[in-house]
Scaffold this active site. Structure first.
Site, short mmCIF file in Angstrom:
data_model
loop_
_atom_site.label_atom_id
_atom_site.label_comp_id
_atom_site.label_asym_id
_atom_site.label_seq_id
_atom_site.Cartn_x
_atom_site.Cartn_y
_atom_site.Cartn_z
N LYS A 146 0.83 -1.22 0.00
CA LYS A 146 0.00 0.00 0.00
C LYS A 146 0.86 1.26 0.00
O LYS A 146 0.47 2.27 -0.58
CB LYS A 146 -0.98 0.00 1.18
CG LYS A 146 -2.13 -0.97 0.96
CD LYS A 146 -3.33 -0.65 1.83
CE LYS A 146 -4.47 -1.61 1.55
NZ LYS A 146 -5.56 -1.53 2.51
N LYS A 172 -3.44 -10.53 -7.10
CA LYS A 172 -4.72 -10.74 -6.40
C LYS A 172 -5.81 -9.79 -6.94
O LYS A 172 -5.51 -8.64 -7.23
CB LYS A 172 -4.48 -10.47 -4.91
CG LYS A 172 -5.64 -10.74 -4.00
CD LYS A 172 -5.30 -10.29 -2.59
CE LYS A 172 -5.33 -8.80 -2.43
NZ LYS A 172 -6.39 -8.20 -1.64
N LYS A 201 -10.09 -4.50 -4.94
CA LYS A 201 -11.07 -3.45 -5.24
C LYS A 201 -10.40 -2.11 -5.51
O LYS A 201 -11.02 -1.19 -6.02
CB LYS A 201 -12.13 -3.36 -4.14
CG LYS A 201 -11.64 -3.30 -2.74
CD LYS A 201 -12.78 -3.53 -1.74
CE LYS A 201 -12.24 -3.85 -0.36
NZ LYS A 201 -13.16 -4.42 0.55
P1 TYM Z 1 -10.54 -6.27 2.94
O1 TYM Z 1 -11.72 -5.37 3.00
O2 TYM Z 1 -9.38 -5.85 2.13
O3 TYM Z 1 -10.97 -7.69 2.42
C1 TYM Z 1 -12.01 -8.40 3.08
C2 TYM Z 1 -11.71 -9.88 3.05
O4 TYM Z 1 -11.68 -10.33 1.69
C3 TYM Z 1 -10.51 -11.08 1.46
N1 TYM Z 1 -10.09 -10.89 0.08
C4 TYM Z 1 -9.96 -11.86 -0.81
N2 TYM Z 1 -10.16 -13.19 -0.72
C5 TYM Z 1 -9.94 -13.92 -1.84
N3 TYM Z 1 -9.51 -13.39 -3.02
C6 TYM Z 1 -9.30 -12.07 -3.14
N4 TYM Z 1 -8.90 -11.55 -4.28
C7 TYM Z 1 -9.53 -11.24 -2.00
N5 TYM Z 1 -9.43 -9.91 -1.79
C8 TYM Z 1 -9.79 -9.72 -0.50
C9 TYM Z 1 -9.48 -10.53 2.44
O5 TYM Z 1 -8.46 -11.46 2.71
C10 TYM Z 1 -10.32 -10.22 3.65
O6 TYM Z 1 -10.43 -11.33 4.51
N6 TYM Z 1 -7.77 -6.12 7.04
C11 TYM Z 1 -9.01 -6.66 6.56
C12 TYM Z 1 -10.21 -6.12 7.31
C13 TYM Z 1 -10.07 -6.34 8.77
C14 TYM Z 1 -10.21 -7.59 9.45
C15 TYM Z 1 -9.97 -7.29 10.83
C16 TYM Z 1 -10.51 -8.88 9.05
C17 TYM Z 1 -9.77 -5.40 9.69
N7 TYM Z 1 -9.70 -5.97 10.94
C18 TYM Z 1 -10.01 -8.31 11.80
C19 TYM Z 1 -10.55 -9.88 10.02
C20 TYM Z 1 -10.31 -9.59 11.37
C21 TYM Z 1 -9.09 -6.28 5.09
O7 TYM Z 1 -8.25 -5.64 4.56
O8 TYM Z 1 -10.16 -6.65 4.43
#
Ligand code: TYM
Length: 322
Positions: free
Chosen positions: A111, A193, A196
């Site tokens: 990032k 990957k 979004k």
């Molecule tokens: P975020 O919003 O980036 O993504 C949400 C979840 O989606 C998964 N993900 C994917 N899985 C498969 N293929 C992909 N291309 C893909 N892109 C995203 C991510 O691995 C994620 O699980 N840091 C987290 C949010 C968060 C969180 C937490 C999660 C904050 N605190 C505590 C669990 C526990 C995040 O960036 O999500």
């Protein structure tokens, strides 16, 4: 088991989020676990965003949760910023977090490169807030995609370190990564990957129109071959499309390979587009009623608050603050 996971309300949810986490959450909810599924709005502030869009995106995420099958009677659905203890615990944990551990995090490095003009301290501290999220709820299982595994491991390390220093306060969490779907790849660059924050042609959003789905799938990067075959090394694009097909149709990849034997990529892609158009229909037809969503978030926050208050009291007591 207490299950805990969330999604950031940054731009649109895509099929990577759905297959990687939302779909597995539904199974965990059905298996009678105590689930908390929430919206990570404080995390979303670490990259450039429009304040006017944040609340709308939060509602969209909740609406997508409900459409996918999360049930507010079974799971606690809430918004991170409604529970102040997340940020409070983040500060307390930051005092035992080595700076080097944060600088080594893959997501921070990625990032920072992507947002070179906005490398804020929040981006660096992101995993501490994430550890606070997880530990605050005395979590057992954290179902996430592959890219978040490193962060969950840091949460466990910090929990252990805290317990050693101040007494047994935190339950130590475990990441749950699905065998298939934990890393859905970009449609345009299948070695990256699906994300979004990339160009919309690289992902299928849950709310995409049938025309958009057809266009994106038909122009998805494949290879110069003809065979619909799973081979990550030599056919990354086709393998990714096969994974998506398999998870949405709930058919094994070998069956799909058989179905498209001697048929070529065009036919395979057309069939995949039709499948996605059908499976994503409920998301497109979704009518998010703001009052209903606000009500769910309010009730969820009341339940989450009880757990958060209990943990923070124990933490502050153990640290000599009360
Ligand atoms: P975020 O919003 O980036 O993504 C949400 C979840 O989606 C998964 N993900 C994917 N899985 C498969 N293929 C992909 N291309 C893909 N892109 C995203 C991510 O691995 C994620 O699980 N840091 C987290 C949010 C968060 C969180 C937490 C999660 C904050 N605190 C505590 C669990 C526990 C995040 O960036 O999500």
């Amino acid at each position: 088991m207490r299950v805990f996971s969330g999604i950031q309300p940054t731009s649109q949810l895509h099929i990577g989020n759905y297959l990687g986490v939302i779909k597995p959450w539904i199974d965990l909810q059905s298996a009678n676990n105590e689930c908390l599924f929430w919206v990570a709005d404080l995390h979303a502030l670490t990259v450039p965003y429009k304040p006017i869009e944040l609340k709308k995106r939060t509602s969209e995420v909740v609406a997508a949760y409900l459409t996918a099958g999360l049930d507010p009677k079974k799971s606690i659905i809430f918004r991170q910023s409604d529970i102040k203890e997340h940020t409070e615990l983040c500060w307390l944990l930051s005092t035992i977090t080595p700076l080097g551990d944060l600088q080594r995090m893959t997501q921070f490095k990625d990032k920072s490169a992507k947002h070179a003009k906005n490398i804020n301290a929040g981006l660096l501290n992101y995993p501490v807030l994430m550890a606070a999220d997880i530990l605050l709820y005395q979590t057992d299982l954290v179902p996430v995609g592959e890219d978040q595994k490193q962060h969950v491991e840091l949460a466990k390390t910090l929990g252990k370190k805290f317990n050693n220093k101040f007494g047994e306060i935190f339950n130590l969490p475990k990441a749950v990564i699905p065998k298939s779907g934990a890393r859905i790849m970009s449609l345009t660059e299948p070695n990256k990957k699906m994300s979004k924050s990339d160009t919309p042609t690289s992902y299928i959003a849950l709310f995409d129109s049938p025309e958009e789905i057809k266009k994106k799938i038909s122009s998805a990067t494949t290879d110069s071959g003809k065979e619909v075959k799973f081979d990550i090394k030599n056919k990354a694009g086709v393998s990714n499309l096969l994974t998506i097909y398999s998870l949405f149709s709930e058919q094994p990849i070998s069956e799909i390979e058989k179905q498209f034997k001697n048929k070529g990529y065009k036919e395979f892609k057309e069939s995949l587009a039709e499948l996605l158009i059908k499976k994503l229909k409920p998301f497109r037809e979704l009518e998010a009623k703001p009052e209903y969503i606000d009500d769910i978030l309010k009730q969820g926050a009341e339940k989450a608050q009880v757990i958060a208050t209990e943990t923070i009291q124990k933490v502050k007591k153990s640290m000599g603050l009360i």
